[in-house]
Design a protein around this motif. Structure first.
Motif, PDB file in Angstrom:
ATOM      1  N   THR A 184      -0.038 -14.578 -10.987  1.00 17.52           N
ATOM      2  CA  THR A 184       0.590 -14.262  -9.705  1.00 17.52           C
ATOM      3  C   THR A 184      -0.452 -13.972  -8.634  1.00 17.52           C
ATOM      4  OG1 THR A 184       2.441 -13.287 -10.902  1.00 17.52           O
ATOM      5  CG2 THR A 184       2.237 -12.726  -8.576  1.00 17.52           C
ATOM      6  N   ILE A 185      -1.452 -13.192  -9.002  1.00 20.63           N
ATOM      7  CA  ILE A 185      -2.448 -12.768  -8.018  1.00 20.63           C
ATOM      8  C   ILE A 185      -3.568 -13.802  -7.859  1.00 20.63           C
ATOM      9  CG2 ILE A 185      -4.249 -11.069  -7.519  1.00 20.63           C
ATOM     10  CD1 ILE A 185      -1.566  -9.912  -6.997  1.00 20.63           C
ATOM     11  N   THR A 213      -7.769  -7.923  -3.419  1.00 17.66           N
ATOM     12  CA  THR A 213      -7.728  -7.216  -4.691  1.00 17.66           C
ATOM     13  C   THR A 213      -8.667  -7.931  -5.642  1.00 17.66           C
ATOM     14  OG1 THR A 213      -6.308  -6.410  -6.471  1.00 17.66           O
ATOM     15  CG2 THR A 213      -5.766  -8.556  -5.546  1.00 17.66           C
ATOM     16  N   VAL A 218      -1.671   3.252  -9.104  1.00 22.37           N
ATOM     17  CA  VAL A 218      -0.217   3.034  -9.056  1.00 22.37           C
ATOM     18  C   VAL A 218       0.463   4.167  -9.809  1.00 22.37           C
ATOM     19  CG1 VAL A 218       1.657   1.497  -9.705  1.00 22.37           C
ATOM     20  CG2 VAL A 218      -0.497   0.538  -8.894  1.00 22.37           C
ATOM     21  N   ALA A 254      -4.252  -9.500  -1.789  1.00 17.69           N
ATOM     22  CA  ALA A 254      -3.109  -8.746  -2.317  1.00 17.69           C
ATOM     23  C   ALA A 254      -1.828  -9.384  -1.769  1.00 17.69           C
ATOM     24  CB  ALA A 254      -3.215  -7.288  -1.912  1.00 17.69           C
ATOM     25  N   ILE A 255      -0.701  -8.965  -2.315  1.00 22.56           N
ATOM     26  CA  ILE A 255       0.592  -9.544  -1.912  1.00 22.56           C
ATOM     27  C   ILE A 255       1.422  -8.464  -1.222  1.00 22.56           C
ATOM     28  CG2 ILE A 255       2.749 -10.534  -2.761  1.00 22.56           C
ATOM     29  CD1 ILE A 255       1.116 -11.813  -4.997  1.00 22.56           C
ATOM     30  N   ILE A 256       1.896  -8.778  -0.031  1.00 22.84           N
ATOM     31  CA  ILE A 256       2.713  -7.813   0.714  1.00 22.84           C
ATOM     32  C   ILE A 256       4.040  -7.631  -0.007  1.00 22.84           C
ATOM     33  CG2 ILE A 256       3.907  -7.410   2.903  1.00 22.84           C
ATOM     34  CD1 ILE A 256       1.634  -8.982   4.263  1.00 22.84           C
ATOM     35  N   GLN A 257       4.372  -6.373  -0.272  1.00 24.89           N
ATOM     36  CA  GLN A 257       5.568  -6.092  -1.085  1.00 24.89           C
ATOM     37  C   GLN A 257       6.842  -6.572  -0.416  1.00 24.89           C
ATOM     38  OE1 GLN A 257       5.546  -1.891  -1.814  1.00 24.89           O
ATOM     39  NE2 GLN A 257       3.775  -1.965  -3.182  1.00 24.89           N
ATOM     40  N   ARG A 258       6.939  -6.336   0.882  1.00 18.45           N
ATOM     41  CA  ARG A 258       8.213  -6.581   1.580  1.00 18.45           C
ATOM     42  C   ARG A 258       8.495  -8.068   1.760  1.00 18.45           C
ATOM     43  NH1 ARG A 258       9.736  -6.764   6.950  1.00 18.45           N
ATOM     44  NH2 ARG A 258       7.564  -6.545   7.602  1.00 18.45           N
ATOM     45  N   LYS A 307      -8.436  -2.611  -4.800  1.00 19.74           N
ATOM     46  CA  LYS A 307      -7.689  -3.148  -3.656  1.00 19.74           C
ATOM     47  C   LYS A 307      -8.310  -2.542  -2.413  1.00 19.74           C
ATOM     48  CE  LYS A 307      -3.621  -1.975  -2.106  1.00 19.74           C
ATOM     49  NZ  LYS A 307      -2.183  -1.736  -1.875  1.00 19.74           N
ATOM     50  N   PRO A 321       0.822 -11.366 -14.352  1.00 20.82           N
ATOM     51  CA  PRO A 321       0.273 -10.857 -13.086  1.00 20.82           C
ATOM     52  C   PRO A 321      -1.052 -11.512 -12.699  1.00 20.82           C
ATOM     53  CG  PRO A 321       0.085  -9.210 -14.835  1.00 20.82           C
ATOM     54  CD  PRO A 321       0.907 -10.318 -15.379  1.00 20.82           C
ATOM     55  N   SER A 373      -1.646 -10.673   1.863  1.00 19.59           N
ATOM     56  CA  SER A 373      -2.200  -9.655   2.750  1.00 19.59           C
ATOM     57  C   SER A 373      -3.628 -10.034   3.151  1.00 19.59           C
ATOM     58  CB  SER A 373      -2.204  -8.305   2.031  1.00 19.59           C
ATOM     59  OG  SER A 373      -2.945  -7.357   2.753  1.00 19.59           O
ATOM     60  N   THR A 374      -4.120  -9.387   4.212  1.00 21.52           N
ATOM     61  CA  THR A 374      -5.526  -9.563   4.569  1.00 21.52           C
ATOM     62  C   THR A 374      -6.419  -8.697   3.687  1.00 21.52           C
ATOM     63  OG1 THR A 374      -5.361  -7.813   6.223  1.00 21.52           O
ATOM     64  CG2 THR A 374      -4.980 -10.068   6.972  1.00 21.52           C
ATOM     65  N   GLU A 375      -5.789  -7.889   2.827  1.00 25.38           N
ATOM     66  CA  GLU A 375      -6.536  -7.006   1.946  1.00 25.38           C
ATOM     67  C   GLU A 375      -6.818  -7.734   0.631  1.00 25.38           C
ATOM     68  OE1 GLU A 375      -4.409  -3.409   1.593  1.00 25.38           O
ATOM     69  OE2 GLU A 375      -6.208  -2.186   1.364  1.00 25.38           O
TER      70      GLU A 375
END
Lengths: 240, 290
Positions: A61-62, A114, A164, A101-105, A157, A58, A110-112
Motif C-alpha cells: 500500500t505504501i 514515510t 500510533v 504517506a497517505i492522507i487518511q481523509r 514519518k 501495508p 501526502s507531501t510528508e
C-alpha cells in the motif's frame, strides 16, 4: 606446475648434455586460517503481507511493492581450512525505503514522507567448497551459509519515528537465514597481479560473488511484523 | 643602508573600529542617533622625523577613499574625524560621530530610503629619505554603512502535512536577507480579523521550517517577511493558506491493516543467548588466531 617439470625433463632428455633443467617450486600451501572481508549490495521486498491476519499488505500500500535498497559488509574468520573452508563471521548493513504517506481523509498522497529503515545484522557460519580453486584450478567457489539474524527496524514519518496509539514504530526483529552463493576468483584474470596483491597487501585472494538469501525474520515464527525476504546480493570480497 | 632601512621599516597605517574586528559597521533606521565605534589608528615606520604633515582620519562621502579629504562628486563633503601629529603619537583614537553625521546622509537625513556605504580613511605624507618629494601613505579598510532600504519579501510555499505545515522560503537571491519572520493564523470567518502568531526569526540559510502542533482539517494562513542585517523589515509576502491533514505512514497503515507488532525488542528466549554465544565464539577464535 608438475606438467612444467615433466616437460622440462623430457626436453632435457632429448637435448645435449649441457642443457640445464629448471624445475619450478610447487606453490605454498593455503594457510589453515585466515579472514574474509566482503562488501555487498542488493534489493529485496520484505514479506510484510505474509503476517497472518492482515487485511491488506501495508508494504504494498505504501511502497507499491518496490524493493528496498541494501548495502552492507561482512567480516569472517576462517576457522578451518581443509577440504573446503569453514568460517564464522559478522555482517552488518543498512536498507531503507521512502514513499509519501497517505492522507487518511482522502486517500491521496501526502507531501510528508514515510520510511521503513532496517539495520540488518547477522552471524553467519559458512562452508566454502574452495577445493574447486585450490586443487582443480576452477575459479568458481560455491558456498553455503546459515545465520542468526537480528534486525533493528524503524518506521518514520516526517523524519520522526511514527507513533500510533502510543506504540512506537521501532523495534528489533529476530530470525534465521540461509544463503547459497558462488564466488568467482579474480586471481584467474591475472595471476601476476594476484601475486603482487598478496605480496604488497596480504590479500591472498579477491573475488566477486552472487548469492541468494532466504531470510526468515519474524521472531522465529511469531505473528508479528514479518521482514522475511528472498533476495539476491552481489559484492566484492577479499581473503587475507 | 638607506635602502635597507626603507625596506625594513615600511610605512603603514592601520585602522580598526574600537571593540570589534569587523571592517564594516552597519546601522539601520533605529541607529540614526547611535554612535559609530571610535576609529583607532596605528602607524608603523612613521614619526615626526619623516612625516611631511599631520595624519588625517576622515569619513568619505562614497565607498572609496581619495588621497585627502575632499568634496564628493555627489555634493557631500568628507567629514574629518581627527588630525594627529606623528611627532607626539604613533597611534590614537578618532573623534566620535553618529550615523546621522555620515556625509552620505547630509541633506537627506536618516528617514530617507538610502543604502549608503561611506569609507573611513586615513592618510599622511612622508619623506622616504632625507631628500626628495613627499609621498602619501593611506589606509582605507573600514566602512560605515547606513541601510534604510528594506529587503525584498521572501517567496513562500506551503506543504500541508499531519498536524503541521512546512513553510518553504526563498530570499529571491537578495543578498541582504539574513532572517525570515514567519507569521501564521487560523483562517478567520470572512468578517473576522486573523489572530497572527509569529515564529522565532529563521536564518536565511534555512529553506524550510515546519509550523508544528497545528489542528488537522483546519485552514491556516501563513505569510512571511525578510530581515536584513540592520533589521529592516521587508513587506509581507503573499498570504497563503494550507490545511493540515492526518496521514498514515507505513506504521499506521500496518496497524490499520491489523498488524500485531507492538514495536520494541521482541527478544526470543533463545535468540539473545544464541547471539551472545556466537559472538563469544567469534572473539575466542580471533584471540586464538593471534
Amino acid at each position: 606446475m608438475r606438467w612444467t617439470a615433466v616437460l622440462a625433463v623430457l626436453a632435457a632428455t632429448g637435448a645435449s648434455a649441457q642443457t640445464v633443467v629448471h624445475i619450478n617450486q610447487p606453490p605454498p600451501p593455503e594457510p589453515a586460517v585466515g579472514f574474509l572481508f566482503e562488501l555487498k549490495m542488493g534489493t529485496f521486498v520484505p514479506r510484510v503481507g505474509d503476517e497472518p491476519g492482515l487485511t491488506s499488505n501495508p508494504y504494498e500500500t505504501i511502497f507499491g511493492n518496490k524493493s528496498m535498497l541494501y548495502g552492507g559488509g561482512e567480516f569472517a574468520f576462517i576457522a578451518w581450512h581443509g577440504y573446503g573452508a569453514v568460517s564464522v563471521g559478522f555482517a552488518a548493513g543498512y536498507a531503507e525505503k521512502y514513499a509519501p504517506a497517505i492522507i487518511q481523509r482522502t486517500g491521496e498522497l501526502s507531501t510528508e514522507k514515510t520510511a521503513l529503515i532496517l539495520f540488518p545484522l547477522r552471524l553467519p557460519v559458512a562452508y566454502r567448497f574452495d577445493v574447486t580453486w585450490s586443487r582443480w584450478g576452477i575459479p568458481f567457489v560455491p558456498y553455503f551459509k546459515t545465520a542468526l539474524l537480528a534486525t533493528p527496524w524503524r518506521v518514520t514519518k516526517g523524519g520522526r519515528t511514527e507513533v500510533v496509539n502510543g506504540q512506537s514504530g521501532a523495534g528489533l526483529k529476530w530470525g534465521y537465514g540461509f544463503t547459497f552463493g558462488v564466488a568467482f576468483i579474480l586471481d584467474v584474470l591475472s595471476k601476476q597481479m594476484a601475486k603482487d596483491l598478496s605480496t604488497d597487501t596480504g590479500i591472498r585472494h579477491s573475488y566477486i560473488f552472487g548469492e541468494y538469501n532466504v531470510d526468515q525474520l519474524n521472531d522465529f515464527g511469531k505473528d508479528t511484523l514479518n521482514l522475511s525476504a528472498r533476495w539476491f546480493t552481489f559484492g566484492l570480497g577479499f581473503e587475507f | 643602508m638607506l635602502l635597507a632601512s626603507a625596506v625594513s621599516h615600511a610605512q603603514t597605517i592601520t585602522l580598526n573600529f574600537q571593540g570589534t574586528s569587523a571592517t564594516t559597521f552597519p546601522g539601520g533606521p533605529g541607529d540614526c542617533t547611535n554612535q559609530v565605534p571610535i576609529v583607532q589608528w596605528t602607524s608603523s615606520g612613521l614619526s615626526g622625523a619623516n612625516a611631511c604633515g599631520s595624519l588625517q582620519v576622515w569619513v568619505t562621502n562614497s565607498a572609496s577613499c581619495g588621497a585627502t579629504p575632499a568634496t564628493g562628486s555627489d555634493g557631500g563633503t568628507d567629514m574629518i574625524i581627527g588630525t594627529f601629529s606623528l611627532a607626539t603619537a604613533t597611534s590614537g583614537n578618532s573623534n566620535s560621530f553618529r550615523f546621522s553625521d555620515l556625509p552620505g546622509l547630509s541633506g537627506v537625513g536618516c528617514s530617507a530610503s538610502v543604502d549608503i556605504s561611506n569609507a573611513v580613511c586615513a592618510s599622511v605624507q612622508y619623506r622616504a629619505s632625507t631628500v626628495g618629494d613627499c609621498t602619501t601613505v593611506q589606509a582605507a579598510n573600514l566602512t560605515v554603512r547606513y541601510d534604510n532600504v528594506p529587503p525584498d519579501p521572501p517567496s513562500v510555499n506551503l506543504l500541508p502535512q499531519d498536524s503541521q505545515i512546512v513553510v518553504q522560503l526563498s530570499s529571491n537571491n537578495d543578498p541582504d536577507v539574513l532572517y525570515y519572520r514567519v507569521e501564521y493564523a487560523v483562517q478567520p470567518p470572512s468578517d473576522g480579523g486573523a489572530n497572527w502568531f509569529t515564529l522565532p526569526d529563521i536564518s536565511a540559510n534555512v529553506t524550510s521550517k515546519p509550523i508544528q502542533g497545528l489542528a488537522n482539517e483546519t485552514t491556516y494562513l501563513v505569510r512571511a517577511r525578510s530581515l536584513d542585517e540592520v533589521n529592516n523589515l521587508s513587506a509581507y509576502s503573499d498570504t497563503l493558506s494550507a490545511t493540515p491533514e492526518a496521514s498514515n505512514g507505513f506504521w499506521a497503515e500496518y496497524k490499520a491493516a491489523g498488524g500485531h507488532e507492538a514495536g520494541g525488542c521482541n527478544a526470543s528466549g533463545v535468540a539473545v543467548p544464541s547471539l551472545v554465544g556466537a559472538l563469544v565464539a567469534l572473539v575466542t577464535l580471533l584471540r586464538r588466531r593471534r
